[in-house]
Scaffold this motif. Structure first.
Motif, short mmCIF file in Angstrom:
data_model
loop_
_atom_site.label_atom_id
_atom_site.label_comp_id
_atom_site.label_asym_id
_atom_site.label_seq_id
_atom_site.Cartn_x
_atom_site.Cartn_y
_atom_site.Cartn_z
N LYS A 1 40.01 19.26 12.42
CA LYS A 1 38.96 18.28 12.71
C LYS A 1 38.68 18.24 14.21
N ASP A 2 39.72 18.25 15.03
CA ASP A 2 39.62 18.21 16.49
C ASP A 2 40.69 19.13 17.07
N ASN A 3 40.65 19.34 18.38
CA ASN A 3 41.69 20.11 19.04
C ASN A 3 43.04 19.41 18.88
N PRO A 4 44.12 20.17 18.70
CA PRO A 4 45.45 19.55 18.61
C PRO A 4 45.80 18.82 19.91
N ASP A 5 46.41 17.66 19.78
CA ASP A 5 46.88 16.87 20.92
C ASP A 5 48.33 17.27 21.16
N VAL A 6 48.57 18.07 22.20
CA VAL A 6 49.90 18.62 22.47
C VAL A 6 50.53 17.87 23.63
N LYS A 7 51.76 17.44 23.42
CA LYS A 7 52.52 16.73 24.45
C LYS A 7 53.93 17.30 24.49
N VAL A 8 54.65 16.94 25.54
CA VAL A 8 56.06 17.32 25.66
C VAL A 8 56.87 16.03 25.74
N THR A 9 57.92 15.92 24.91
CA THR A 9 58.75 14.71 24.91
C THR A 9 59.63 14.68 26.15
N THR A 10 60.30 13.56 26.37
CA THR A 10 61.20 13.45 27.52
C THR A 10 62.38 14.40 27.41
N ASN A 11 62.69 14.86 26.18
CA ASN A 11 63.76 15.84 25.98
C ASN A 11 63.28 17.27 26.15
N GLY A 12 61.98 17.45 26.43
CA GLY A 12 61.45 18.78 26.65
C GLY A 12 60.96 19.49 25.40
N HIS A 13 60.83 18.78 24.28
CA HIS A 13 60.36 19.39 23.04
C HIS A 13 58.85 19.22 22.91
N ALA A 14 58.18 20.29 22.48
CA ALA A 14 56.73 20.24 22.28
C ALA A 14 56.42 19.45 21.02
N LEU A 15 55.33 18.70 21.06
CA LEU A 15 54.87 17.88 19.95
C LEU A 15 53.35 18.01 19.87
N ALA A 16 52.84 18.36 18.70
CA ALA A 16 51.39 18.50 18.51
C ALA A 16 50.97 17.64 17.33
N LYS A 17 49.88 16.91 17.50
CA LYS A 17 49.31 16.10 16.42
C LYS A 17 47.87 16.53 16.23
N PHE A 18 47.48 16.69 14.97
CA PHE A 18 46.11 17.06 14.65
C PHE A 18 45.80 16.68 13.22
N THR A 19 44.52 16.74 12.86
CA THR A 19 44.07 16.40 11.51
C THR A 19 43.50 17.65 10.86
N LEU A 20 43.97 17.93 9.65
CA LEU A 20 43.48 19.06 8.87
C LEU A 20 42.57 18.54 7.78
N VAL A 21 41.36 19.08 7.70
CA VAL A 21 40.39 18.68 6.68
C VAL A 21 40.50 19.67 5.52
N VAL A 22 40.91 19.15 4.35
CA VAL A 22 41.16 19.99 3.18
C VAL A 22 40.19 19.60 2.07
N PRO A 23 39.42 20.59 1.54
CA PRO A 23 38.49 20.26 0.44
C PRO A 23 39.25 20.05 -0.86
N ARG A 24 38.73 19.16 -1.67
CA ARG A 24 39.29 18.93 -3.01
C ARG A 24 38.64 19.93 -3.96
N LEU A 25 39.43 20.77 -4.55
CA LEU A 25 38.89 21.84 -5.39
C LEU A 25 38.28 21.33 -6.69
N GLU A 26 38.79 20.22 -7.22
CA GLU A 26 38.30 19.75 -8.51
C GLU A 26 36.94 19.06 -8.40
#
Length: 67
Positions: free
Chosen positions: A14-39
């Motif tokens: 839906k939009d560009n992934p929002d990528v951040k780095v935690t205080t422990n140095g681990h990468a974190l990405a949040k995004f929304t996937l738009v999935v069609p309903r086949l039925e």
């Protein structure tokens, strides 16, 4: 051996992934996937699935572009 449930979602970003780095140095990405309903193709219904990816998966998802 541990057993895990696995799903595969096919859709578009839906939009560009929002990528951040935690205080422990681990990468974190949040995004929304738009999935069609086949039925319900004639109605063109979609589900917006919020996704959170960590570490290597977050780094890989940062390369994805909406479309």
């Amino acid at each position: 051996m541990a057993s895990y449930n696995k799903i595969q979602l096919v859709g578009t970003l839906k939009d560009n992934p929002d990528v951040k780095v935690t205080t422990n140095g681990h990468a974190l990405a949040k995004f929304t996937l738009v999935v069609p309903r086949l039925e319900s193709l004639p109605n063109e219904r979609f589900d917006n699935i919020p996704i959170t990816a960590w570490r290597d998966n977050a780094d890989k998802s940062a390369q994805f572009k909406p479309g």
